[in-house]
Each structure stands twice: as structure tokens, then as C-alpha cells.
Design a protein around this motif. Structure first.
Motif, PDB file in Angstrom:
ATOM      1  N   VAL A 412     -10.817  46.327 -15.290  1.00  0.00           N
ATOM      2  CA  VAL A 412     -10.785  45.663 -16.722  1.00  0.00           C
ATOM      3  C   VAL A 412     -10.175  46.512 -17.902  1.00  0.00           C
ATOM      4  CG1 VAL A 412     -12.239  43.759 -16.531  1.00  0.00           C
ATOM      5  CG2 VAL A 412     -13.251  45.893 -17.217  1.00  0.00           C
ATOM      6  N   ARG A 413     -10.882  47.552 -18.203  1.00  0.00           N
ATOM      7  CA  ARG A 413     -10.412  48.478 -19.575  1.00  0.00           C
ATOM      8  C   ARG A 413      -9.305  49.150 -18.938  1.00  0.00           C
ATOM      9  NH1 ARG A 413     -15.042  49.099 -21.286  1.00  0.00           N
ATOM     10  NH2 ARG A 413     -15.838  50.835 -19.885  1.00  0.00           N
ATOM     11  N   ILE A 417      -7.255  43.429 -15.995  1.00  0.00           N
ATOM     12  CA  ILE A 417      -7.592  42.469 -14.970  1.00  0.00           C
ATOM     13  C   ILE A 417      -8.652  41.829 -15.330  1.00  0.00           C
ATOM     14  CG2 ILE A 417      -7.402  41.385 -12.605  1.00  0.00           C
ATOM     15  CD1 ILE A 417      -5.786  43.674 -11.919  1.00  0.00           C
ATOM     16  N   VAL A 418      -8.527  40.705 -16.304  1.00  0.00           N
ATOM     17  CA  VAL A 418      -9.927  40.303 -16.784  1.00  0.00           C
ATOM     18  C   VAL A 418     -10.109  38.690 -16.420  1.00  0.00           C
ATOM     19  CG1 VAL A 418     -10.917  39.809 -19.089  1.00  0.00           C
ATOM     20  CG2 VAL A 418      -9.448  41.899 -18.763  1.00  0.00           C
ATOM     21  N   LYS A 419      -8.815  37.970 -16.502  1.00  0.00           N
ATOM     22  CA  LYS A 419      -9.279  36.375 -16.316  1.00  0.00           C
ATOM     23  C   LYS A 419      -9.049  36.084 -14.895  1.00  0.00           C
ATOM     24  CE  LYS A 419      -7.414  32.608 -18.742  1.00  0.00           C
ATOM     25  NZ  LYS A 419      -6.686  31.644 -17.776  1.00  0.00           N
TER      26      LYS A 419
ATOM     27  N   TYR B  49      -7.529  38.935 -25.081  1.00  0.00           N
ATOM     28  CA  TYR B  49      -8.788  39.454 -24.219  1.00  0.00           C
ATOM     29  C   TYR B  49      -8.615  40.708 -23.481  1.00  0.00           C
ATOM     30  CZ  TYR B  49      -6.108  37.109 -20.187  1.00  0.00           C
ATOM     31  OH  TYR B  49      -5.292  36.830 -19.502  1.00  0.00           O
ATOM     32  N   GLY B  50      -7.508  41.229 -23.569  1.00  0.00           N
ATOM     33  CA  GLY B  50      -7.291  42.504 -22.794  1.00  0.00           C
ATOM     34  C   GLY B  50      -6.428  42.496 -21.475  1.00  0.00           C
ATOM     35  N   GLY B  51      -5.703  41.485 -21.331  1.00  0.00           N
ATOM     36  CA  GLY B  51      -5.132  41.367 -19.729  1.00  0.00           C
ATOM     37  C   GLY B  51      -3.948  41.934 -19.966  1.00  0.00           C
ATOM     38  N   SER B  52      -3.186  41.978 -18.368  1.00  0.00           N
ATOM     39  CA  SER B  52      -2.229  42.908 -18.460  1.00  0.00           C
ATOM     40  C   SER B  52      -1.303  42.219 -17.394  1.00  0.00           C
ATOM     41  CB  SER B  52      -2.144  44.224 -18.117  1.00  0.00           C
ATOM     42  OG  SER B  52      -2.703  44.109 -16.678  1.00  0.00           O
ATOM     43  N   TYR B  53      -0.207  42.747 -17.420  1.00  0.00           N
ATOM     44  CA  TYR B  53       0.738  42.034 -16.207  1.00  0.00           C
ATOM     45  C   TYR B  53       0.120  42.086 -14.850  1.00  0.00           C
ATOM     46  CZ  TYR B  53       2.087  46.958 -15.918  1.00  0.00           C
ATOM     47  OH  TYR B  53       2.189  48.354 -15.555  1.00  0.00           O
ATOM     48  N   TYR B  54      -0.799  43.028 -14.592  1.00  0.00           N
ATOM     49  CA  TYR B  54      -1.173  43.031 -13.311  1.00  0.00           C
ATOM     50  C   TYR B  54      -2.283  41.705 -13.115  1.00  0.00           C
ATOM     51  CZ  TYR B  54      -0.548  48.190 -12.907  1.00  0.00           C
ATOM     52  OH  TYR B  54       0.215  49.297 -12.816  1.00  0.00           O
ATOM     53  N   GLU B  55      -2.461  40.876 -13.988  1.00  0.00           N
ATOM     54  CA  GLU B  55      -3.189  39.696 -13.595  1.00  0.00           C
ATOM     55  C   GLU B  55      -2.158  38.723 -12.978  1.00  0.00           C
ATOM     56  OE1 GLU B  55      -4.472  38.178 -17.502  1.00  0.00           O
ATOM     57  OE2 GLU B  55      -6.589  39.268 -17.047  1.00  0.00           O
ATOM     58  N   ASP B  56      -0.831  39.027 -12.598  1.00  0.00           N
ATOM     59  CA  ASP B  56       0.146  38.174 -12.136  1.00  0.00           C
ATOM     60  C   ASP B  56       0.342  38.663 -10.503  1.00  0.00           C
ATOM     61  OD1 ASP B  56       0.955  36.623 -14.134  1.00  0.00           O
ATOM     62  OD2 ASP B  56       2.312  38.120 -14.822  1.00  0.00           O
TER      63      ASP B  56
END
Lengths: 546, 300
Positions: A412-413, A417-419, B49-56
Motif C-alpha cells: 500500500v504505502r 496498491i490499495v483498491k 486514497y493513495g493508489g498508483s498505476y500499479y493498480e492496473d
């Protein structure tokens, strides 16, 4: 021994004896009654005689025997100073020098970081664990013993000016030894840096001292170096599991899965040109085999073109070097990338291991040119998209027990990657059973196992990890559920999608006897498989037992 | 004449040393990634919320989103309002912000003085500048004084601050206090800050100090000018130059999540750095010592 509240940075040079004693933060119910929470274990006299218990009575560096003669003590100090000189060198330490210099120079000592630190809170605000304490000690040493270009001044600066600028410290062997131990009281979770108004990072100082000890002095905890990265580079895995043993294990897991779930899923191994090379923390195969098995079920059910690698370095995603030694980190990362290139896969997907996420995707990102890199990604967005695409028939009511999500710091931090993990949980369970900790997502607290603590158990260090480093996490878990849920009869589940975090959770449950409250822990993919309507048998063991 | 030259030296030193400091940080080698989320460069939704491109999934095939607006807003919130301190340590923010706001007002006051050196209060524009100069000057003097006293007291009284404060850090605050307090003393006898305009007029060669003060300059004014100039020369050499460092710590360290993709600038820099000679002062631990040729490439 100095009271933790009165301790000053220069006290670290106090000659002889233990510097301070740890007091513990009170815990919420049901651990708010006397005798409910365990006590810290003191170092045995024979340990304290041989190793450094001079800091707080805890021993982390099990390879560091304290110097006994004056010559040995002086040599230790000189070796440390040579290490600090290299730390300050733009040439030798270029991978961090800009960020380190900024943190070295600009701290305003506003202490905003202190309240963000779970260790400082867990020790009832003992000054030793204030994030700025070790930073300030190192700063004092640099101010006294080094010129403005980072060159060592033999004997250090003298006179009033050095005290004026803050170099008021006497460097003796106790200082070096205590600083080395103190570098292993921080989980490197970087929560302190997140709140700093100047964006400075106290974790650099802990890590740089660890690096000096390992890279200059050859001293690192055995589980990280000898039995960690060195073993991994030699055998392919920090578990010591060889290729042959790995192949046997996979076959056994596939058999076991068939026996349990009634369907055989064959784990593809060394499939050349596959889309995905999935790399697990090899500890999963030994300690939590249900986790790689769940991945096997999900990836096969989704029809992905994937494989595991049996190549040296290809079946273990851990990289302990990122916690204490740059060279080890680089060697491991390069070897893992080479294993992927050898198979000709299109991407590496990191399974449930937080530090491996950061090591492979973030830390290794600038180790070598992008054209030589096999792209690295987390399993989380992949799994989220598979679920959203309807690849699995899921029944959220199957996960009919309270689940609290723990966020691994590295995911996360330190990666943002949070959601996806929350989207996944929403799809596999009812909202009414899902609990968030008060500080979650990028504001999470470390599980206490971060930066190697999860695998460090020599002498009384496990007692520090479980009672101090993990204390805030236990508090968060108990408060997230509340006393009523904790004391309720049904099973409760701590979802920790990270091997090290799971290791810490296992010890929390063991140390505080949480099994008596029917509290269990595990990963995220297990919950997904448990929600699959395809299977009649619950996936998790604690549900089958019911 | 001495004071005029001194004022120019102070101004040049302040900007020159600050830029030199920025240059020194900027030319340091590219470091390993230190991403720390939330990062405002990410999309509007993710930055919250602190998300990034790594969420893809397959993030490396997706176009990179650079939320420049988000970065500028967050940077300004931090620079102008010290947002993180406000959120995480509100009690200290009031004192610290008083000092910082006072310094910002002093900078604004300086700019207004240079404009005021050319424009008299007769025109509408001139009268606005004239009034703003007075407001900015009073704000600067009062807020800096209050902030500096507050921070000195906090550091003297509270053990958690006292134990970590060096003599130089007390000196820095005391120095700023002397500048603001002397400025307030000058202002008591010169409510419109005419002295300030006289300084800029002398610096610009419009009217010398001797012409502005035919009967001699007040001692307190001379002291104030000397202190103000001295602090401007001193600041870039201390941690008070964090206005320089803050750009790097945010923009170049914790917000720098630019990936090393094939053909990217990052990749070019990595290739360039890989050609650097091996460090002459290498680490001494056994595992750093010369190894078989196959492992040498890794060491570099």
C-alpha cells in the motif's frame, strides 16, 4: 539504566550496562486485565555476555559478538567510521545519496513523525524508539567526525563549534554496538516519512546503519544473510529448498488439492513463452501451502497462460537484501529477472508477498535498463479483473465470518496498491462481515514483521517482535472488531495478503493466545476460492473443522 | 555606501547560495525509487486514497497519467500552508506557521518595497502598493516575532523538543527573532516603512542613504539592516534553506515513481550511470570482495 522518558541522544554513549528498559503500551479488551498479555523476555546472562544486550536487553544481531579487549573495541569504532564515510560517499552509495543527504540535513526536529511510529507508541513513548533518535545519533556522529565533504577526520572535530552545530557525542564501542542493535528496532515501514512536513525519511538511517554493519563490518542477522540471501543465491531459495524438492512439493500440493477439492489442477512448471511467470514466496509452500494451491485453482479456472519456474531463483520471490544490503538485493533481483527471461515469459506476477512486491517492482526497477527487464506486476489487479470479468462463480455468503483486512506496508504505502484487494473482498464476502482497521490503506500500521523481523527469532528477539513491534497491529485488530466480535464464538479471520505479515500474524495469535477466541489468519486468495460455488468443501481448514 | 553594497551582497548571496545548493542536489546521481503514497501525480481518484498505476493489470502497457495539477496543488498546499504539519501536529502548526507566514510576508514586503521605490503613493496603484507594504511589513514583523518566540519557548520547555535541539538551532531562531524585533523597533518610529523604500532606493541608485537621511541614519535602522543582511547570507548555509530541500524531498524523492520502461529517460540515465567507474572506496565486507568474473557485472 536510564528512564525511557529521560533518554537523550548522547546517552547512547553511556559506558557499560543496559541503556533503558522497555515499557509496554496498554492493550484494549480482553488484554486490558493484568496477566492477560505476555511479558517481554529478558536476555539470558550468557547471551548478554556474548552479544549486545546493552541497548534495551533485546538481541537482534546474532552474528555480532561484542568486543572484549580495548583493541577490539577501537577496531570496531574505526570500522564503523569507515562505513559511515562510505555511506556519505556519492560514489560508493549513489543509490540513496541524494535522498539520504536531504534527510540528514533538513530535519526540523518537529517530532511530527513520532506519533506515526508504532514502535514509539508500543513502548509508551520511550525516547529510544522515537524515529528521530537514531537519526540524531548518526547526525551527531557525522557532524563530529566528518568534514562537509564527508571525509573522515581522525579523532573528530574539537572545540566549541562542534558542540554548537550538534556534534556533541563521544563515539565509543557502546555507541556503535547500540546503534547497530537500534537499527533493528525499526520495521522500515516508512509511516514516519509519510507524515513528515519536509518529506524526510527516518527509515533511511536505520537501513544505512544496517548496511554499514553488513556491507562494511560483515555483520547481519543470520536469518537475513547467512540463512537468507546467501542461502537463496546458493540454492535458489531462502528456505533452502532445491529444485528437486520444489518439484516434489508442487506435485504433492496438486495431489493434496485433488484429494480435498475433488478436482485436479496441474501446476504448470517451466512453460516456455507463457504470458505469466507467477513467483511465490517459497515459504508459502512450507508454511501455508493452501495459498499457492489457491493460486493454482484460480489461475487454471480462469484459463490463464501461466507457469511457475523451477530454475534457480525462479521459484522464490523473496529478496531480503532490500532490508540490509544493497549488493544482496541487486544480486537476487537480477537473478530472478534472468530466470524469467530464460523462460521467455511476458511478465512476472508477484504472489502474496509484500516485500517481494516492492523488491521486484520498485527497488529493482532502477537496477538495470528497462529493456532488459521482464515487466513486474502484482497479482492483485490481475485477480480483481478476473473476478470483475466473471471468471469465477462466487457466493459471498460462503465467507460468512468477520474478516479484517491487514494492509502490507510494501503493497500500500510503498507501491500504491490499495483498491484492488478491497474490490476483491467486496466480491467474495458480505459487506456486513468486512471490517477495516481504523488506520488502513496507505495509513496502515506495520504488522511488526516488516524488514525481516518476521523471520528473526534468535535469542529473545521474537519477544520484541511479538510484544513491541506487533503490538499496534494487535490493538488495531481488536479495536476493528470490538470486544463483542472478538469474544463471539464463531470464527474470525485476519486477511493478510503477504507472507511476512502472515508470519507476524501467526506469532501474534500464538503469543497472545488468540486461538481461544477462534481467531484465524491467512491470505486473500483463500477467501476467493472459499467463495467459489464450484466446490462443496470449504477451502479453509478452520471451516472444515466446524 | 557600505550599507548599500552590503544589501546587494546579502541579496546576491541569498539567491546565489540557494541556487548553488539546489544545483548540488540536482547533480547528485539518480537514486533508487523511494515512492511513498499518496502521490499527487496519480489520477484524481487515486491521489486521494493513495493508489498508483500499479493498480492496473499490465500497467506497463497503459498510458502514464501525470496529474500535474494535482502535484502543483499539493506542492503549493505544502509550501504555502505546511499542510502535513497542520494535519498531523496541529498544536505546533500555529506557531510554526506564524513564523513561516511572517517570512512569506517579509518576502512580499521586499518585492513591494522595490515597486514602491519607483511608485509614489499619489496614484491609485501607488497607494495600493503603499498600503500593502504597510500590511505586509506589520505582518512580517509581528508573525515572525511571535513565531520565533513561540518556537524558542517550545524547544526550551518541552523535553521532547529540548533533547533534540542543538545550540545552532536555538541560535537560528534567535537570529530570526532579532531581525524581526529590530524591524518592529524601526517601524515604531517609521509607521509607513519609508525606511524600507529608502533601502531599495539606495540599492537601485535612485537616492542614497545619505540623501534619505541627511541627519544620519538611526542606529536601530543600521542594526536592523545589518541583521537582515546577515541572516540572508546565513540562511542558505543552514537547514533553514529547507525551501530548497523541500522541492527535492517531495518532487524528486517520495513522489518520483517514474518507471524504468524501455526507451524512457530513466532507462537512459541508468545506462549512463552503468558506465561510471567502480567506486574507489568499495565496501569491505567479505561478500563485497572480488568474486568470479561472472558475478562482477552484478557488483557494478
Amino acid at each position: 539504566m536510564i528512564n525511557g522518558k529521560d533518554l537523550k541522544p548522547r546517552d547512547i554513549s553511556t559506558i557499560g550496562g543496559q541503556l533503558t528498559k522497555i515499557e509496554l503500551m496498554p492493550l484494549p479488551a480482553p488484554f486490558d486485565k493484568p496477566g492477560m498479555a505476555p511479558e517481554l523476555k529478558e536476555a539470558k546472562p550468557e547471551w548478554a555476555e556474548k552479544y549486545c544486550a546493552e541497548l534495551d536487553g533485546i538481541i537482534a544481531i546474532d552474528t555480532f559478538e561484542t568486543p572484549k579487549t580495548k583493541e577490539e573495541q577501537d577496531a570496531l569504532v574505526q570500522k564503523f567510521l569507515r562505513g559511515v564515510e562510505k555511506m556519505l560517499s556519492e560514489e560508493t552509495n549513489k543509490g540513496i545519496i541524494q535522498a539520504l543527504n536531504l534527510s540528514m540535513e533538513y530535519c526540523a526536529k518537529c517530532n511530527t513523525c513520532s506519533e506515526a511510529c508504532h514502535i514509539f507508541q508500543a513502548t509508551n513513548h520511550n525516547e529510544l524508539y522515537r524515529p528521530t533518535y537514531r537519526a540524531e545519533v548518526l547526525r551527531m556522529i557525522v557532524k563530529k567526525y566528518f568534514d562537509k565533504n564527508g571525509k573522515l577526520i581522525p579523532g573528530g572535530k574539537k572545540g566549541v563549534m562542534v558542540k554548537f552545530i550538534g556534534g556533541d557525542i563521544d563515539l565509543n564501542w557502546e555507541t556503535v554496538a547500540r546503534l547497530g542493535e537500534l537499527s533493528y528496532r525499526c520495521n522500515l515501514c516508512r509511516r514516519c516519512a509519510q507524515v513528515c512536513p519536509l518529506a524526510l525519511d527516518n527509515s533511511y538511517f536505520a537501513k544505512e546503519v544496517r548496511k554499514i554493519f553488513s556491507q562494511e563490518m560483515g555483520l547481519a542477522p543470520k536469518p537475513l544473510h547467512d540463512k537468507g540471501s546467501q542461502l537463496q543465491l546458493k540454492t535458489g531459495s531462502s528456505t533452502g529448498v532445491t529444485k528437486a524438492a520444489f518439484l516434489d512439493t508442487i506435485e504433492f500440493l496438486d495431489d493434496d488439492c485433488e484429494d480435498l477439492m475433488g478436482t485436479r489442477y496441474v501446476t504448470p512448471i517451466d512453460k516456455e513463452g507463457a504470458d505469466i511467470l507467477l513467483i511465490h514466496n517459497a515459504g508459502e509452500f512450507m508454511a501455508w501451502p493452501e495459498n499457492p494451491t489457491a493460486f493454482n485453482i484460480l489461475f487454471n479456472e480462469a484459463g490463464l497462460d501461466w507457469t511457475l519456474s523451477s530454475d534457480l531463483m525462479g521459484y522464490d520471490n523473496v529478496n531480503y537484501g532490500i532490508w540490509y544490503d544493497d549488493l544482496q538485493a541487486k544480486k537476487v533481483a537480477i537473478a530472478q529477472n534472468e530466470a524469467a527471461k530464460k523462460l521467455g515469459v511476458k511478465r512476472i506476477v508477484i504472489a502474496e508477498c509484500g516485500h517481494a512486491h516492492k523488491a521486484a517492482a520498485v527497488v529493482a526497477d532502477r537496477f538495470y535498463p528497462g529493456s532488459d527487464r521482464v515487466p513486474v506486476q502484482s497479482f492483485l489487479p490481475l485477480l480483481r479483473d478476473l473476478i470483475m470479468a466473471g471468471k469465477f462463480d462466487l457466493d459471498p455468503s460462503r465467507n460468512d465470518f468477520p474478516v479484517v483486512l491487514h494492509d502490507p506496508c510494501n503493497v500500500v504505502r510503498q507501491m500504491g496498491i490499495v483498491k484492488p484487494q478491497r474490490d476483491i473482498l467486496k466480491a467474495v464476502m458480505k459487506d456486513s462481515k468486512y471490517y477495516e482497521m481504523k488506520d488502513h490503506g496507505v495509513n496502515n500500521y506495520c504488522c511488526g514483521g516488516g524488514s525481516g523481523f518476521a523471520i528473526m527469532s534468535a535469542m529473545n528477539f521474537a519477544s520484541y517482535r511479538d510484544n513491541v513491534a506487533s503490538r499496534m497491529k494487535l490493538k488495531q485488530i481488536l479495536e476493528a472488531w470490538g470486544e463483542d466480535v472478538v469474544l463471539s464464538e464463531g470464527p474470525k479471520y485476519i486477511c493478510a495478503p503477504c507472507s511476512n505479515c502472515k508470519g507476524a500474524m501467526r506469532e501474534i495469535i500464538h503469543n497472545y493466545g488468540l486461538s481461544r477466541y477462534n481467531i484465524h489468519y491467512g491470505g486473500l486468495v483463500e477467501l476467493v476460492v472459499n467463495a467459489m460455488t464450484k466446490f462443496d468443501t470449504p477451502y479453509m481448514e478452520f471451516l472444515r473443522d466446524e | 555606501m557600505f550599507l548599500t553594497i552590503f544589501c546587494w551582497v546579502a541579496l546576491i548571496c541569498f539567491f546565489g547560495a540557494s541556487f548553488y545548493k539546489a544545483y548540488k542536489f540536482a547533480k547528485m546521481p539518480m537514486h533508487g525509487r523511494q515512492d511513498l503514497y499518496p502521490i499527487p501525480l496519480e489520477t484524481n481518484e487515486r491521489m486521494h486514497y493513495g493508489g498508483s498505476y500499479y493498480e492496473d493489470d499490465k500497467w506497463y502497457e497503459k498510458p502514464r497519467h501525470h496529474n500535474l495539477k494535482g502535484e502543483i496543488i499539493d506542492m503549493l498546499a505544502e509550501m504555502l500552508f505546511i499542510k502535513k504539519l497542520f494535519i498531523h501536529q496541529n498544536s505546533l502548526w500555529w506557531i510554526s506557521y506564524a513564523l513561516h507566514l511572517g517570512i512569506y510576508a517579509a518576502l512580499g514586503w521586499t518585492v513591494l518595497l522595490f515597486i514602491g521605490a519607483f511608485v509614489g503613493p499619489a496614484s491609485v496603484f501607488g497607494s495600493i502598493i503603499y498600503l500593502l507594504t504597510i500590511v505586509a511589513g506589520i505582518m512580517a514583523g509581528v508573525l515572525m516575532t511571535v513565531g520565533a518566540i513561540g518556537l524558542i519557548l517550545k524547544r526550551l520547555i518541552k523535553p521532547e523538543f529540548k533533547n533534540y535541539t542543538t545550540p545552532q538551532e536555538y541560535f537560528n531562531l534567535f537570529f530570526l527573532l532579532c531581525v524581526s524585533a529590530s524591524g518592529l523597533l524601526v517601524w515604531l518610529g517609521d509607521k509607513s516603512f519609508e525606511y524600507g523604500r529608502n533601502i531599495t532606493r539606495a540599492m537601485l541608485g535612485i537616492k542614497s542613504f545619505a540623501e534619505s537621511y541627511p541627519e544620519g541614519m538611526p542606529i536601530i535602522l543600521i542594526v536592523h539592516i545589518l541583521l537582515l543582511g546577515a541572516v540572508m547570507i546565513y540562511i542558505p548555509f543552514t537547514k533553514m534553506s529547507h525551501y530548497v530541500g523541500k522541492y527535492f524531498t517531495f518532487h524528486k524523492v517520495i513522489w518520483d515513481n517514474e518507471p524504468n520502461l524501455p526507451g524512457s529517460k530513466i532507462e537512459s540515465e541508468i545506462i549512463k550511470q552503468s558506465k561510471d567507474p567502480k567506486p574507489s572506496n568499495q565496501w569491505s565486507a567479505p561478500h563485497y570482495q572480488p568474486q568470479p568474473a561472472s558475478e562482477e557485472a552484478v557488483q557494478k
